[in-house]
Enzyme design. Structure first.
Site, mmCIF file in Angstrom:
data_model
loop_
_atom_site.group_PDB
_atom_site.id
_atom_site.type_symbol
_atom_site.label_atom_id
_atom_site.label_comp_id
_atom_site.label_asym_id
_atom_site.label_seq_id
_atom_site.Cartn_x
_atom_site.Cartn_y
_atom_site.Cartn_z
ATOM 1 N N HIS A 165 -10.096 -5.414 11.035
ATOM 2 C CA HIS A 165 -10.739 -5.240 9.732
ATOM 3 C C HIS A 165 -12.058 -4.500 9.838
ATOM 4 O O HIS A 165 -12.875 -4.576 8.933
ATOM 5 C CB HIS A 165 -10.968 -6.608 9.072
ATOM 6 C CG HIS A 165 -9.704 -7.234 8.566
ATOM 7 N ND1 HIS A 165 -8.762 -7.753 9.411
ATOM 8 C CD2 HIS A 165 -9.220 -7.398 7.312
ATOM 9 C CE1 HIS A 165 -7.749 -8.228 8.695
ATOM 10 N NE2 HIS A 165 -8.000 -8.018 7.422
ATOM 11 N N GLU B 95 0.811 -1.231 0.000
ATOM 12 C CA GLU B 95 0.000 0.000 0.000
ATOM 13 C C GLU B 95 0.837 1.271 0.000
ATOM 14 O O GLU B 95 0.514 2.222 -0.707
ATOM 15 C CB GLU B 95 -0.924 0.031 1.230
ATOM 16 C CG GLU B 95 -2.234 -0.715 1.065
ATOM 17 C CD GLU B 95 -2.085 -2.213 1.177
ATOM 18 O OE1 GLU B 95 -0.958 -2.683 1.474
ATOM 19 O OE2 GLU B 95 -3.080 -2.915 0.986
#
Lengths: 395, 365
Positions: B157, B88
């Site tokens: 998450h 990322e």
């Protein structure tokens, strides 16, 4: 020295100067023979990783060498004057000076166009100047005035000149490398046939995001050249204390690399030319410029707690980039001592005038607090410290 | 599967009970899932502007981790739909650099939890550049992906990033609820010259909403910074965004049966926040309940509450009520997860408190 070499044989390597048809004179005026080609050997060979190094014979001209001298002298003087301004508190916050490293900025300009992009970290004053920025823009920005290249909103670490391919000026160590690979992505996407040089230091060379970006650049064949300006100290940490492998030109592993004497402007010129050709054909490459900064990391660092004064003066004596070009100019009779001293005086005057003019530049208007938050603000409100006192509508 | 039944000389058209894509019917409302809304918006904007490209993990050959980018690789090719490695920080930085150069990247985070790996580029490289460069370097980039709680995915998450990104000047932060929102706001985001954080919701992707012909038109666009009044009311204002809008609407139904008329505001835009719509509503109803899925401290509701106190204090007839996710990392066990996320009954209870209809606070102190 030059005259004796002229008499020597013409074997490759010892032949520093091709025979010039005009008679050699010790008093050749600076403007003549400007475009005569000279071939000069770099001071040191290139060391290559996974590629064949370029030749150490660099072509140049007297006028190019003179412009190298002048520009590097200007950059040197600019940085030293910034030091004084900082000490007189006209420059605030951060100020990272580049003196010693001028050959990298100048050599890079010799082999690139303004369609190529350069992005660097915070030691950006000279890189900005090399890309066509003016002294007034530099000093005004450093002093937070509206004639600064970022209208006083950025400061020392945030110089930009997008119209000549200079994308800053970044304060977060290492961030500029993926950004630079992104610029290269854009160049490839739009088929611009140009390349990006993403500069970073030995301190940033260990950043994970650098390897992430390099992986993608290699996978996608981006025309990105990563240039490690290795001045051997990441702030106060010597390279051997920060990197298990300080051979930064090899750290790309599958990406080829070249180690270059970064104090030799001609070597830099040659390496950058080589790198640009490579990147346009084959994707990314790493250039490691072996260079040195005379100042500490920033103005708050004397630069002597982690290195000896002898080391600093030793480099200045043996490897100074400006002195190297001075010797070339003198030995090739392109200029006299006096002419070069006059150039240095001119440059000093230019710097002094720019500083005087920058001191006259006004500070930004209070309303500029709220300008450029967005490119398009939709009339949204923004607030000052006391929102009932200070608020603005963003255009 | 359309049937026509003729009964007593009246013709009744049967609408299909499912829809995975919109259908053109002659007279009844078209239905579209949020997934298809996002997909069609991406498709249309990529078609309209060759500088728009999509990058992220699994957006290409996998057809998108949540199938949002389905079919786009086939249509636009690998130069414009790029599968990235799982890096990322690297690929977000590359996206921002491409935006500096003048392209219009859409960077997908598989979920916004992974955006934390790249947050330096979102904030320092993207959000602040136009300001630091005095307008030289604008960054026309969109960061999009699912945000907030899903179902049973655990603490790492399930984080909601609306308030973190919403606090940063230089960013625009959008949170669609319906398919109309998804289409209109994503198109606006892609066309916008500034960095936009586009917070989707995984659990909404499969939900269908009616969409008008205007919404389906490729020129459709919603304004950034404007909230939508989903349901008008006069007794209490309920603000919400993303999935919580649906919960707020359900709460409003329940409240209506008890004689409380709730006005539900779909924020749509976290930054800029539509303070004028919120304040105008509170000046009308005199009571406010803020609803969000994310953590309460320093959250979106805290900002809305303060804004209303600053601008409309005299109009408040009750303290502002705040419904938010529980102040704990998201647990896995289903019963605990249910306690950690706002439920419709929480919103109903808070609205009643704001309307002084419930029992005074328990003597726990």
């Amino acid at each position: 020295m030059a005259l004796s070499r002229l008499a020597s044989s013409s074997t490759v390597g010892s032949n520093l100067v091709k025979p010039i048809s005009a008679a050699i004179s010790l008093h050749r005026p600076i403007s003549s023979d400007a475009t005569t080609t000279l071939t000069i050997e770099t001071s040191l060979p290139f060391t290559a990783h996974n590629c064949s190094p370029p030749s150490t014979s660099v072509t140049t001209t007297p006028s190019e060498l003179l412009s190298f001298f002048r520009t590097m002298a200007l950059m040197r003087r600019m940085e030293i004057a910034a030091d004084s301004l900082y000490k007189s508190k006209l420059i605030r916050g951060f100020c990272h000076l580049y003196d010693g490293q001028e050959a990298v900025a100048v050599g890079m300009e010799a082999s690139t166009t303004k369609k190529d992009c350069i992005i660097t970290a915070y030691r950006d004053h000279c890189t900005f100047l090399g890309r066509g920025g003016t002294l007034l823009e530099v000093y005004s920005e450093l002093m937070g005035r509206i004639d600064g290249c970022s209208k006083g909103k950025g400061g020392s670490m945030h110089f930009y000149k997008k119209d000549s391919g200079f994308y800053g000026g970044h304060g977060i160590v290492g961030a500029q490398v993926p950004l630079g690979c992104g610029l290269a992505f854009g160049q490839k996407y739009l088929k611009d046939e140009s390349v990006t040089f993403a500069l970073y230091g030995d301190g940033a060379a260990n950043q994970g995001q650098l390897f992430e970006a390099l992986n993608i650049a290699a996978l996608w064949d981006l025309p990105a050249i990563l240039v490690c300006e290795n001045n051997h100290y990441g702030m106060g940490t010597a390279e051997w204390r920060a990197a298990k492998s300080p051979a930064y030109y090899k750290r790309g592993d599958y990406v080829p690399g070249l180690k270059v004497d970064g104090m030799d402007v001609l070597a830099v010129k040659q390496a950058v030319k080589f790198a640009k050709e490579h990147a346009l054909q084959n994707g990314p490459l790493i250039l490691e410029m072996d260079t040195y900064r005379y100042h500490g990391h920033s103005m708050s660092d004397p630069g002597s707690t982690y290195r000896t004064r002898d080391e600093i003066s030793g480099v200045r004596q043996e490897r100074d980039p400006i002195e190297r070009v001075r010797k070339l100019l003198l030995s090739h009779d392109i200029a006299t001592e006096k002419e070069l001293k006059d150039t240095e005086k001119e440059v000093r005057k230019e710097v002094d005038e720019a500083i005087a003019k920058a001191k006259e530049s006004p500070v930004p208007e209070p309303s500029d607090l709220f300008s450029n938050v967005y490119a398009k603000g939709y009339g949204v409100e923004a607030f000052g410290a006391d929102r009932k006192e200070l608020r603005a509508t963003l255009p | 599967m359309l049937g026509v039944i003729i009964r007593n000389n009246k013709t009744i058209l049967l609408r299909p009970s499912f829809s995975s894509a919109f259908r053109q019917f002659s007279s009844s409302a078209k239905q579209m899932t949020v997934r298809d809304a996002l997909n069609s918006a991406l498709d249309e904007e990529m078609s309209a502007d060759p500088k728009v490209f999509l990058m992220g993990e699994e957006v290409g050959e996998y057809q998108g981790a949540y199938k949002i980018s389905k079919g786009l690789l086939e249509k636009y090719g690998p130069d414009r739909v790029l599968d990235t490695p799982i890096t990322e920080a690297g690929f977000t930085g590359i996206g921002v650099g491409a935006a500096y150069y003048g392209l219009k990247p859409v960077v997908e985070f598989m979920t916004f939890n992974f955006s934390m790996q790249a947050i330096d580029h979102i904030i320092n490289s993207a959000a602040k550049s136009n300001y630091m460069s005095a307008g030289q370097i604008s960054v026309p980039i969109v960061f999009r992906g699912p945000n907030g709680a899903a179902a049973g995915v655990g603490a790492q998450h399930s984080h909601c990033y609306a308030s973190w990104y919403g606090s940063c000047p230089g960013l625009k932060v959008l949170a669609p609820y319906s398919s109309e929102d998804a289409r209109g706001l994503l198109k606006a985001a892609i066309r916008d010259p500034d960095p936009v954080v586009f917070l989707e919701n995984e659990l909404l992707y499969g939900e269908s909403f009616p969409v008008s012909a205007e919404v389906l038109d490729s020129s459709f666009c919603l304004p950034i910074g404007k909230a939508k009044i989903e349901r008008e009311g006069k007794d209490v204002t309920i603000t919400a965004f993303s999935k919580m809008v649906g919960f707020a609407l359900k709460a409003a139904e329940i409240l209506a049966k008890e004689g409380i008329s709730a006005e539900v505001i779909n924020l749509r835009s976290i930054r800029p926040l539509d303070r004028s719509t919120i304040n105008a509503s509170v000046r009308k109803t005199n009571r406010l309940v803020t609803v969000e899925e994310g953590f309460p401290q320093h959250g979106v509701g805290a900002e809305i509450c303060t804004s209303v106190i600053e601008e409309s204090f005299g109009y408040l007839d009750a303290p502002v009520e705040r419904i938010a996710g529980a102040d704990v990392p998201m647990p896995y066990a289903a019963n605990l997860e249910r306690l950690a996320v706002p439920q419709v009954e929480d919103i109903v209870r808070a609205a009643k408190r704001a309307c002084h209809r419930s029992v005074p606070m328990a003597a726990a102190a």
